[in-house]
Design a protein around this motif. Structure first.
Motif, short mmCIF file in Angstrom:
data_model
loop_
_atom_site.label_atom_id
_atom_site.label_comp_id
_atom_site.label_asym_id
_atom_site.label_seq_id
_atom_site.Cartn_x
_atom_site.Cartn_y
_atom_site.Cartn_z
N GLU A 47 0.82 -1.22 0.00
CA GLU A 47 0.00 0.00 0.00
C GLU A 47 0.86 1.27 0.00
OE1 GLU A 47 -0.15 -1.75 4.26
OE2 GLU A 47 -0.17 -2.48 2.18
N LYS A 51 1.09 4.14 -3.10
CA LYS A 51 0.83 5.57 -2.89
C LYS A 51 1.79 6.41 -3.72
CE LYS A 51 -0.88 5.39 1.89
NZ LYS A 51 -0.55 5.74 3.30
N CYS A 99 4.08 -4.53 -7.78
CA CYS A 99 3.60 -3.20 -8.13
C CYS A 99 4.20 -2.69 -9.44
CB CYS A 99 3.92 -2.22 -7.01
SG CYS A 99 3.08 -2.57 -5.45
#
Length: 405
Positions: A47, A51, A99
């Motif tokens: 997370e 961001k 990611c």
């Protein structure tokens, strides 16, 4: 047809005075950054990665390179905490891969990431650069830090020069030198000691002491163990690991240095042959060692270069050096750029996916409006923007000329 190198910029996160909007206006394609708020040795959560990635992509850029995913001292020393630290490192790698962040720059330098003795070195044109003055650093080591047995590491004439320098310093100047070396240059890039420590010199000596008995061969052995644990994860996740050379690329403070030139790169490739075990080609760090032939390094190990820092240094006779900008100095920057472009073209001709080499203007001369802001040492806005423009100009000329060859 040669494709341009990928233009990137080091950004220190949302607290950076230079914003993502600024980067977009400058024509930056890729951002080089890290999760600076996560303590060394802890896992980078998905997370938190997302961001930063989302903020960058919203501005039309991509997160090109992680610089750095810090290698904890416990990994470098292979302490009893190693199993947990390496597990956390592997998990952070997997999270980055998940990611889509697929290039990780790191270093294996003991205690200090980099060292300079003057962070406000005045150039003839009035700009400010950074200087590594060898006798002054010896004065710090022997007379200010008072590292045990430090004298054994230096020639007598160098010790005498250092003594003269030390004796000319006030107490305030000596303390400022120590603070700059131990805290100021390190604190914003995952340094071990920050300004909140009451006695930085004592803590610094304790960190150095931990390396007693660790020579170059032992540190190489520890790096090899690290590579054996992380490169398989990199291969699974599609990540390119690229080690940054030591800065400066020679022994300081009695600490071993293992990535500083051709022989070290030969060892690195033999230690782990995977293409995922790569190099951050830093012209500034490597050029601080006179015997390094940077063009030959690209020729021999260009296939391992996954990221490049472009800056120049001016070498001095006694082994000192100062950062001289990007276009001018001891190395021929146009030839370096040309060699990187040719390596990139070689990859494209082979059909390699994601073959562009990310490059960034490393450091910069403080000038003009830079004096009105409190930028991190070596990372002014105008000075780096000037470097980026110079690099782009050299690159454009090379590509245009190559059309006629």
């Amino acid at each position: 047809m040669m494709e341009k190198l990928e233009k990137t910029w080091r950004w220190f996160g949302f607290e950076d005075q230079i914003t993502l909007d600024d980067l977009k206006q400058m024509g930056v394609e890729g951002v080089v950054t890290a999760l600076h708020h996560i303590p060394n040795g802890e896992v980078w959560p998905v997370e938190e990665i997302l961001k930063i990635k989302k903020a960058i992509e919203e501005k039309g850029m991509r997160w090109s390179v992680v610089e750095s995913l810090p290698v904890s001292e416990g990994i470098k020393l292979h302490t009893k905490e190693y199993p947990k630290l390496i597990q956390n490192y592997q998990e952070s790698m997997r999270n980055l891969g998940q990611c889509g962040i697929l290039t990780i720059c790191y270093n294996f330098m003991p205690v200090l990431d980099w060292a300079r003795t003057n962070l406000q070195y005045k150039l003839p044109n009035g700009g400010e650069s950074m200087l590594f003055d060898f006798p002054t650093f010896v004065a710090f080591d022997i007379y200010i830090l008072k590292r045990p047995d430090a004298r054994n590491d230096y020639a007598e004439d160098l010790i005498q020069k250092a003594k003269v320098i030390y004796e000319s310093m006030s107490n305030e100047e000596a303390e400022k030198l120590a603070y700059n070396i131990i805290v100021v240059t390190q604190g914003f890039i995952d340094g071990l000691i920050d300004g909140a420590v009451s006695d930085p010199k004592a803590m610094f000596l304790e960190f150095i002491k931990r390396y007693k008995g660790v020579d170059k061969n032992k540190l190489r052995e520890n790096l090899k163990s690290f590579l054996e644990d992380v490169i398989p994860v990199a291969e699974e996740a599609g990540i390119k690991m690229c080690i940054h050379p030591d800065d400066p690329p020679f022994q300081i403070l009695g600490l071993p240095r293992i990535i500083g030139g051709t022989e070290d790169y030969r060892w690195l490739c033999e230690a782990n042959a995977s293409l995922h075990n790569g190099i951050t080609f830093c012209t500034g760090s490597l050029s601080a060692k006179a015997e390094n032939d940077l063009l030959q390094i690209i020729k021999d190990y260009g296939h391992k270069i996954h990221f490049a820092h472009l800056r120049n240094t001016q070498l001095l006779e006694d082994g000192s050096f100062y950062e001289s900008g990007h276009a001018d100095g001891s190395i021929n920057m146009p030839l370096i750029i040309k060699a990187l472009l040719k390596e990139q073209k070689r990859r494209a001709d082979l059909g390699e996916v994601n073959n562009r080499i990310p490059i960034r203007p490393d450091h910069g001369i403080k000038m003009m409006q830079d004096y009105q802001s409190n930028y991190n040492p070596g990372y002014p806005l105008i000075g780096r923007l000037k470097g980026l423009a110079e690099i782009q100009g050299m690159e454009r000329s090379i590509i245009e000329l190559e059309k006629d060859i």
